[in-house]
Write an enzyme that holds these catalytic residues in place. Structure first.
Site, PDB file in Angstrom:
ATOM      1  N   TYR A 100       0.152   4.851 -10.493  1.00 12.83           N
ATOM      2  CA  TYR A 100      -1.099   5.380 -10.117  1.00 12.83           C
ATOM      3  C   TYR A 100      -2.180   5.191 -10.938  1.00 12.83           C
ATOM      4  CZ  TYR A 100      -4.379   9.010  -8.847  1.00 12.83           C
ATOM      5  OH  TYR A 100      -5.693   9.902  -8.437  1.00 12.83           O
ATOM      6  N   ASP A 155      -0.976   2.928  -6.038  1.00 15.01           N
ATOM      7  CA  ASP A 155      -2.112   3.038  -5.798  1.00 15.01           C
ATOM      8  C   ASP A 155      -2.848   2.331  -7.091  1.00 15.01           C
ATOM      9  OD1 ASP A 155      -4.918   3.668  -5.524  1.00 15.01           O
ATOM     10  OD2 ASP A 155      -4.621   5.979  -5.239  1.00 15.01           O
ATOM     11  N   HIS A 186      -4.964   9.113   2.119  1.00 11.87           N
ATOM     12  CA  HIS A 186      -4.362   7.802   2.209  1.00 11.87           C
ATOM     13  C   HIS A 186      -3.041   7.679   3.316  1.00 11.87           C
ATOM     14  CE1 HIS A 186      -5.528   6.136  -2.118  1.00 11.87           C
ATOM     15  NE2 HIS A 186      -5.700   7.514  -1.986  1.00 11.87           N
TER      16      HIS A 186
END
Length: 589
Positions: free
Chosen positions: A148, A188, A289
């Site tokens: 992330y 991500d 998302h």
């Protein structure tokens, strides 16, 4: 083929985490932005049946960031696992040499790090790995890295973001060049790969300077054909537009697909022959998302004609224990640590005697009625028959709200004796507004006018301080005033009372009629009211915006959008404070 995923929701609210993971029909499931903590993880979430789990949480910021990896043990067993990218995050005792995924780790001397605002560069990677942003898991055929990456929320975070990208790149380089390993990087990344992956990428002003941002330039050089990593999903959909994975929910951007693609599955070239398919799942809502996934072939045929099975390549021939950082080995879940709940369990001989009085206001813990406020996950879509897949759904978690409501006794209590001659005290409370309008039936009209027509008019509170509460109060009082005006007209005897009632009703209507919202200048349509929630001097203030949805080329204002690039079918730049609308309405009367 994995066709389902779990969107951002509260992990601690899941009573059957194992059932939810089964519904994903994936062998490896990765989550980013967990927003939870080790202390708040429920047992069913931390160590679900049939799954191995790995977590990384921030060292100091509770409920911030966090990543997780779940592996279906009925199919595969991970060989090794590490927390973080730099090797600085170690369990106690630290991992032995044979437990490590890599024999060596990146050094600050190997990377040309970005300087911060003061011109200094970090001397270690401790701060980069302290936010719970990475997990590295070895599956034999490949090393999986779930990340992330930081978002650039301010200029001060720009260097932090870039240095994390560079750390990730160096860790992958060492695995490829020094260990000759195949690598999957997923999660991500928080960067748009090309202008096609940005909602405004087609606009000349955006595409002209798109690559000037250092993170985009870095990503461009890291992806093929320039770099070693292949964007799997884009490789299956090279010309697909609007393939976005993230939308700004604060401006309702998902309805018009006004988003960005910042979530990826990246693989080294040697793994492409194993990739069967990849796609995004925008139909799964409940998050800002959407999940993405890739499927792997169960077996492939080499150029030599030899058939190779996936399970053989990931070394699943022998049973082995899970890596030491798995949640199964945490003290609180391995049986080495006494759980706090055991101190509150009811013992066999702890029941009270029937003759023992119950303390007022207290009930045993077993009789408390507990409800958990939770989010609901979406139901699964029908999966296909693929036997091995990697699903990368997003998870934004918030700590669950536990509401404990004691059950009070319904047994009537005898009133305490009142001394003779003393007056009975009545417990006071807040008077209801309707009590000011009560009329006595035995009073004359003149007496009613003198004694009971006492009308309490709420003060004109500042709408900007609490606009929602103010508006609700006005609506409630307005309806009550109309009702009382009608009752007064039926009780009046004199002809003049009907005229007075009509004028009174008109006066009340004028006083309590809600102020209509203004119309935007461009479309001439009724605007929509919003409340400012951003901390600062305007927090809580109400304002009006154009009610049309945002979309590609919507008018952000002259300072942020060129006039020739404005698309008038979307929201215009109308803005007005509610207090200004209120003043204009008052002055026009």
């Amino acid at each position: 083929m994995c066709r389902n995923g779990l969107t951002r929701t509260s992990w601690n609210t899941f009573k059957d985490c194992n059932g939810i993971l089964d519904e994903l029909h994936a062998d490896i499931i990765c989550f980013q932005e967990m927003k939870s903590s080790r202390a708040s993880l429920a047992h069913s979430v931390a160590v679900p049946e049939n799954f191995a789990s790995f977590f990384s949480f921030p060292a100091t910021k509770g409920g911030y960031s966090g990543v997780a990896v779940y592996v279906d043990l009925r199919r595969i067993t991970p060989l090794k696992a590490e927390e973080g990218l730099s090797g600085t995050l170690q369990p106690k005792p630290p991992l032995e040499f044979e437990e490590r995924v890599s024999p060596s780790y990146p050094s600050t001397n190997d990377i040309e790090l970005f300087p911060d605002e003061d011109g200094g560069v970090p001397h270690s990677f401790d701060a980069l790995d302290a936010e719970g942003r990475g997990l590295v898991v070895d599956f034999g055929l490949f090393v999986l890295i779930n990340v992330y990456c930081p978002n650039e929320t301010s200029d001060a975070r720009a260097a932090f973001k870039m240095n994390y990208h560079l750390l990730l790149q160096e860790r992958v380089r060492r695995l490829i060049e020094e260990e000759h390993r195949e690598v999957i990087v997923l999660g991500d990344i928080n960067v748009c790969a090309t202008p096609m992956d940005h909602c405004d990428g087609h606009l000349p002003s955006t595409s002209a300077n798109f690559w000037e941002h250092p993170a985009r330039q870095w990503f461009r050089n890291w992806l093929g054909p320039n770099g070693p990593m292949i964007d799997v999903v884009r490789s299956f959909w090279p010309e697909r537009k609007g393939m976005f994975t993230c939308w700004n929910t604060k401006i309702s951007a998902r309805a018009t697909n006004y988003g960005t693609r910042i979530d990826y599955v990246l693989v080294t070239r040697g793994l492409m022959k194993w990739i069967k398919h990849g796609d995004i799942q925008p139909s799964l809502k409940g998050s800002d998302h959407c999940p993405i996934f890739v499927d792997l072939h169960d077996e492939i045929t080499l150029e030599t004609g030899e058939t190779v099975k996936l399970l053989d390549c990931i070394q699943q021939g022998t049973k082995r224990d899970l890596p030491r950082i798995a949640a199964k080995h945490w003290e609180e879940f391995s049986g080495k640590q006494t759980l706090l709940s055991s101190f509150f369990g009811k013992g066999k001989n702890s029941e009270k005697s029937p003759s023992e009085p119950e303390p007022p206001g207290l009930v045993p813990s077993e009789s408390r009625e507990t409800s958990v406020v939770s989010s609901q996950a979406h139901g699964p879509a029908k999966p296909s028959t693929s036997t091995s897949s990697i699903s990368i759904p997003k998870s934004q978690t918030k700590s669950s709200k536990l509401v404990s409501k004691p059950i009070t006794s319904t047994k009537k209590r005898k009133p305490s004796p009142t001394p003779s001659g003393s007056k009975k005290k009545v417990k006071g409370g807040q008077a209801d507004i309707s009590s000011f309008f009560t009329k006595t039936s035995n009073s004359s009209a003149s007496q009613s006018t003198q004694q009971n027509d006492v009308i309490h008019i709420p003060s004109d509170t500042d709408e900007d301080a609490n606009p929602i509460a103010s508006q609700d109060q006005l609506d409630a009082d307005y309806r009550l005033a109309l009702q009382l005006s009608e009752e007064a007209s039926t009780l009046s005897v004199e002809p003049s009372s009907s005229q007075n009632s009509s004028s009174s009703k008109s006066a009340w209507s004028s006083l309590f009629t809600p102020i209509p919202p203004p119309k935007c200048n461009v479309h001439g349509e009724i605007t929509k009211k919003y409340i400012a929630n951003k901390p600062g001097p305007n927090k809580g203030r109400a304002f009006y915006l154009c009610s049309r949805p945002v979309g590609p080329g919507y008018d952000k204002g002259k300072g942020e959008r060129l006039r020739e690039e404005v698309d008038h079918q979307y929201r215009c730049n109308y803005f007005k404070w509610a207090s200004e609308v209120k003043r204009e309405a008052s002055s026009s009367k």
